[in-house]
Design a protein around this motif. Sequence first.
Motif, mmCIF file in Angstrom:
data_model
loop_
_atom_site.group_PDB
_atom_site.id
_atom_site.type_symbol
_atom_site.label_atom_id
_atom_site.label_comp_id
_atom_site.label_asym_id
_atom_site.label_seq_id
_atom_site.Cartn_x
_atom_site.Cartn_y
_atom_site.Cartn_z
ATOM 1 N N MET A 187 36.518 -3.085 98.981
ATOM 2 C CA MET A 187 36.347 -2.834 100.174
ATOM 3 C C MET A 187 36.285 -1.296 100.365
ATOM 4 S SD MET A 187 38.892 -3.479 103.467
ATOM 5 C CE MET A 187 39.229 -4.972 103.011
ATOM 6 N N ASP A 188 35.523 -0.683 101.067
ATOM 7 C CA ASP A 188 35.341 0.638 100.957
ATOM 8 C C ASP A 188 36.454 1.120 101.736
ATOM 9 O OD1 ASP A 188 33.010 0.579 99.667
ATOM 10 O OD2 ASP A 188 31.580 0.697 101.494
ATOM 11 N N VAL A 189 36.975 2.189 101.348
ATOM 12 C CA VAL A 189 38.019 2.998 101.961
ATOM 13 C C VAL A 189 37.611 4.088 102.694
ATOM 14 C CG1 VAL A 189 40.436 4.245 101.771
ATOM 15 C CG2 VAL A 189 39.709 2.307 100.234
ATOM 16 N N GLY A 190 37.769 4.432 103.972
ATOM 17 C CA GLY A 190 37.104 5.422 104.745
ATOM 18 C C GLY A 190 37.531 6.773 104.777
ATOM 19 N N ASP A 191 38.696 7.007 103.855
ATOM 20 C CA ASP A 191 39.219 8.337 103.773
ATOM 21 C C ASP A 191 38.979 8.705 102.280
ATOM 22 O OD1 ASP A 191 40.608 8.578 106.315
ATOM 23 O OD2 ASP A 191 41.561 6.950 105.764
ATOM 24 N N SER A 192 38.223 8.137 101.593
ATOM 25 C CA SER A 192 38.274 8.207 99.794
ATOM 26 C C SER A 192 36.672 8.279 99.631
ATOM 27 C CB SER A 192 39.072 7.396 99.137
ATOM 28 O OG SER A 192 38.587 6.015 99.288
ATOM 29 N N LYS A 193 36.511 8.838 98.447
ATOM 30 C CA LYS A 193 35.109 8.900 97.841
ATOM 31 C C LYS A 193 35.099 8.574 96.386
ATOM 32 C CE LYS A 193 32.227 11.554 99.482
ATOM 33 N NZ LYS A 193 31.325 12.794 99.976
ATOM 34 N N THR A 194 34.428 7.609 96.030
ATOM 35 C CA THR A 194 34.448 7.263 94.580
ATOM 36 C C THR A 194 33.098 7.692 93.903
ATOM 37 O OG1 THR A 194 35.725 5.118 95.029
ATOM 38 C CG2 THR A 194 34.434 5.403 93.073
ATOM 39 N N LYS A 195 33.224 8.460 92.808
ATOM 40 C CA LYS A 195 32.045 9.117 92.113
ATOM 41 C C LYS A 195 32.350 9.056 90.713
ATOM 42 C CE LYS A 195 33.826 13.332 93.622
ATOM 43 N NZ LYS A 195 33.572 14.469 94.371
ATOM 44 N N VAL A 196 31.297 9.473 90.017
ATOM 45 C CA VAL A 196 31.321 9.575 88.559
ATOM 46 C C VAL A 196 31.155 11.127 88.329
ATOM 47 C CG1 VAL A 196 30.179 9.404 86.143
ATOM 48 C CG2 VAL A 196 30.502 7.540 87.752
ATOM 49 N N ILE A 197 32.147 11.691 87.581
ATOM 50 C CA ILE A 197 31.993 13.107 87.520
ATOM 51 C C ILE A 197 32.060 13.355 86.034
ATOM 52 C CG2 ILE A 197 33.395 13.798 89.539
ATOM 53 C CD1 ILE A 197 35.707 14.228 87.945
ATOM 54 N N TYR A 198 31.629 14.669 85.641
ATOM 55 C CA TYR A 198 31.207 15.259 84.224
ATOM 56 C C TYR A 198 31.969 16.450 84.183
ATOM 57 C CZ TYR A 198 27.370 11.747 84.453
ATOM 58 O OH TYR A 198 26.646 10.609 84.568
ATOM 59 N N PRO A 199 33.468 16.212 84.030
ATOM 60 C CA PRO A 199 34.084 17.529 84.030
ATOM 61 C C PRO A 199 34.248 18.382 82.828
ATOM 62 C CG PRO A 199 35.532 15.559 83.555
ATOM 63 C CD PRO A 199 34.218 15.178 83.935
ATOM 64 N N GLU A 200 34.081 19.746 82.962
ATOM 65 C CA GLU A 200 33.976 20.475 81.843
ATOM 66 C C GLU A 200 35.337 21.277 81.828
ATOM 67 O OE1 GLU A 200 30.855 23.536 82.951
ATOM 68 O OE2 GLU A 200 29.403 22.253 82.775
ATOM 69 N N GLY A 201 36.240 20.976 82.584
ATOM 70 C CA GLY A 201 37.437 21.544 82.195
ATOM 71 C C GLY A 201 38.739 20.675 83.006
ATOM 72 N N ALA A 202 39.720 20.334 82.391
ATOM 73 C CA ALA A 202 40.853 19.459 83.015
ATOM 74 C C ALA A 202 41.992 19.929 82.653
ATOM 75 C CB ALA A 202 40.492 18.056 82.695
ATOM 76 N N GLU A 203 43.252 19.311 83.242
ATOM 77 C CA GLU A 203 44.686 19.799 83.036
ATOM 78 C C GLU A 203 45.113 18.777 82.015
ATOM 79 O OE1 GLU A 203 48.573 20.945 85.772
ATOM 80 O OE2 GLU A 203 46.657 20.141 86.720
ATOM 81 N N SER A 204 45.913 19.281 81.114
ATOM 82 C CA SER A 204 46.407 18.178 80.169
ATOM 83 C C SER A 204 47.734 17.835 80.702
ATOM 84 C CB SER A 204 46.536 18.878 78.824
ATOM 85 O OG SER A 204 47.391 19.891 78.851
ATOM 86 N N GLU A 205 48.386 16.885 80.182
ATOM 87 C CA GLU A 205 49.748 16.340 80.229
ATOM 88 C C GLU A 205 50.909 17.482 80.289
ATOM 89 O OE1 GLU A 205 50.519 11.857 78.705
ATOM 90 O OE2 GLU A 205 49.834 13.286 77.019
#
Length: 205
Positions: free
Chosen positions: A111-129
């Motif tokens: 069921m779609d959630v009106g307040d969110s967006k689902t997508k595929v991203i290709y991150p070039e940077g990210a935060e580690s643990e």
Amino acid sequence: MLTFFVIFQKTTGRPSPMPSADAPKDIINKLKSIFNVGEGIMVYNTGVASEELEDDEIVCAERRAGKSYCKEVENYIEATRLDKIDPEQFAKFQEYFKNDLEQTQMVATRMDVGDSKTKVIYPEGAESEDSKWLLVVQHEQLKQGVLVEECENVDSASEENSTLPLEDISKCKQNFTYRKLVVLVNGEMKEEMVKLPSNCECSSS
């Protein structure tokens, strides 16, 4: 006594010239170009350095906005030099270079959630643990596509519920998960857990 003074001057070198009367003004003007100089020449910094949060040189619009990943890292090509990496490294981590297609199909049936967006991203940077920022390997032909679900308005009321009483208005919280991706550390590829948006949880207040 005069003879001793002359000898002393010769053995200790030439005396430094006296500073000009304008020297203090020049110093103050130089300080003013960097700091605010208050009464009594008390020097204090007036703000946070623009790169203080990006001391690891991973800079992007998403990070400045408080997100845990970067879609496009400034100077990514120069920082990674993926063209110089041994192709065997890519072959070693081949299983990672794909899209989350199966998960995308699963999400499409929800069921779609009106307040969110689902997508595929290709991150070039990210935060580690351990809260360090890392460069994620994204080659022109070998990419890591990650499915994420992001809240459109974190901790804010839903537009479609804006006419409801305050106690019935839903508020949304962004949840995160740690996902293993291939990153670049000192010119070498390695696996690392990075923080990515997982789902948007909305509930009434």
